[in-house]
Design an enzyme around this catalytic site. Structure first.
Site, PDB file in Angstrom:
ATOM      1  N   LYS A  83     -46.338  -4.037  19.825  1.00 22.09           N
ATOM      2  CA  LYS A  83     -45.445  -3.521  20.877  1.00 22.09           C
ATOM      3  C   LYS A  83     -46.306  -3.119  22.072  1.00 22.09           C
ATOM      4  O   LYS A  83     -47.218  -2.281  21.944  1.00 22.09           O
ATOM      5  CB  LYS A  83     -44.688  -2.324  20.313  1.00 22.09           C
TER       6      LYS A  83
HETATM    7  C1  E4P Z   1     -37.934   1.366  21.432  1.00 20.74           C
HETATM    8  O1  E4P Z   1     -38.396   0.548  20.653  1.00 20.74           O
HETATM    9  C2  E4P Z   1     -38.298   2.786  21.462  1.00 20.74           C
HETATM   10  O2  E4P Z   1     -38.961   3.137  20.270  1.00 20.74           O
HETATM   11  C3  E4P Z   1     -37.140   3.717  21.538  1.00 20.74           C
HETATM   12  O3  E4P Z   1     -35.915   3.061  21.510  1.00 20.74           O
HETATM   13  C4  E4P Z   1     -37.292   4.800  22.548  1.00 20.74           C
HETATM   14  O4  E4P Z   1     -36.127   5.562  22.587  1.00 20.74           O
HETATM   15  P1  E4P Z   1     -36.037   7.037  23.201  1.00 20.74           P
HETATM   16  O5  E4P Z   1     -35.687   6.915  24.631  1.00 20.74           O
HETATM   17  O6  E4P Z   1     -34.941   7.666  22.409  1.00 20.74           O
HETATM   18  O7  E4P Z   1     -37.376   7.686  22.989  1.00 20.74           O
END
Ligand code: E4P
Length: 218
Positions: A83
């Site tokens: 990622k």
């Molecule tokens: C995406 O892969 C992220 O891990 C995640 O959706 C971030 O979400 P948040 O805005 O709730 O931290």
């Protein structure tokens, strides 16, 4: 639309995986900071629980270092996806990782042009953030719609992961517009599952069944 869980909490992953609904998992450094244990061990165990893409976030910011980290993470298990946060360095790293058949999930994507760049660089997944857009008073669902539309009409195989999901409504909107995947926090899975009329209905059925049993015995 496939459902991923957005957490690094193994107990939660096992619980939701037990429902038979999970196609993958996403994690990030913030989610990892909420659990104990070595990150690589956690990824390994998650891959044993869920047979699907498991996103492990790279923390390096320079492309050669990102490539090294992404390659190292991908070696943990064939289902690991590197990622990378949206940036020029990440685009360069994505091109090289994709050439080595290492899948990339481009995260922290907030616009369709960013998503298009990620797809063109060879990202297997792109993650537009819905909730964080809403948090700053803008329309996260519309941003997601733009990304889905743009990638639908392009020739790329990149899958859209609706991310930063805060409510079941976000999930439904993502499904309606044709997002490939939504990555959902455990709390939102629970909200999707429950309805007061379902709870009340089960209570009524149980009560009536027991009343009939008692009457039959009497
Ligand atoms: C995406 O892969 C992220 O891990 C995640 O959706 C971030 O979400 P948040 O805005 O709730 O931290």
């Amino acid at each position: 639309m496939k459902l991923f869980v957005d957490t690094a909490d193994l107990a939660e992953i096992e619980r939701i995986a037990g429902w038979g609904v999970l196609s993958g998992v996403t994690t990030n450094p913030t989610l990892l900071s909420k659990v104990d244990g070595d990150a690589d061990d956690i990824y390994r165990r998650v891959c044993e629980v869920v047979d699907g893409p498991v996103s492990a976030e790279v923390v390096a910011v320079e492309h050669e270092e990102m490539i090294a980290e992404g390659t190292r993470l991908a070696a943990i298990h064939p289902n690991i996806v590197g990622k990378l946060p949206m940036s020029a360095e990440s685009l360069e790293a994505t091109t090289r990782l994709a050439a080595d058949d290492i899948r990339v999930n481009m995260t922290l994507c907030f616009t369709a042009p960013q998503a298009l760049l990620a797809a063109a660089a060879g990202a297997a997944f792109v993650s537009p953030f819905v909730g964080r857009f809403d948090d700053i008073g803008q329309d996260g669902v519309e941003c997601l719609r733009d990304v889905v539309e743009v990638l639908e009409t392009s020739s790329y195989d990149t899958e859209v992961i609706a991310a930063s999901i805060r409510t079941p409504v976000h999930v439904m909107e993502a499904a309606r517009m044709g997002s490939d995947i939504a990555t959902i926090p455990p709390k939102v899975f629970d909200q999707m599952l429950r309805h007061p009329l379902t709870t009340a209905g089960i209570e009524t059925f149980t009560r009536d069944y027991e009343a009939r049993q008692a009457a039959t015995k009497g």
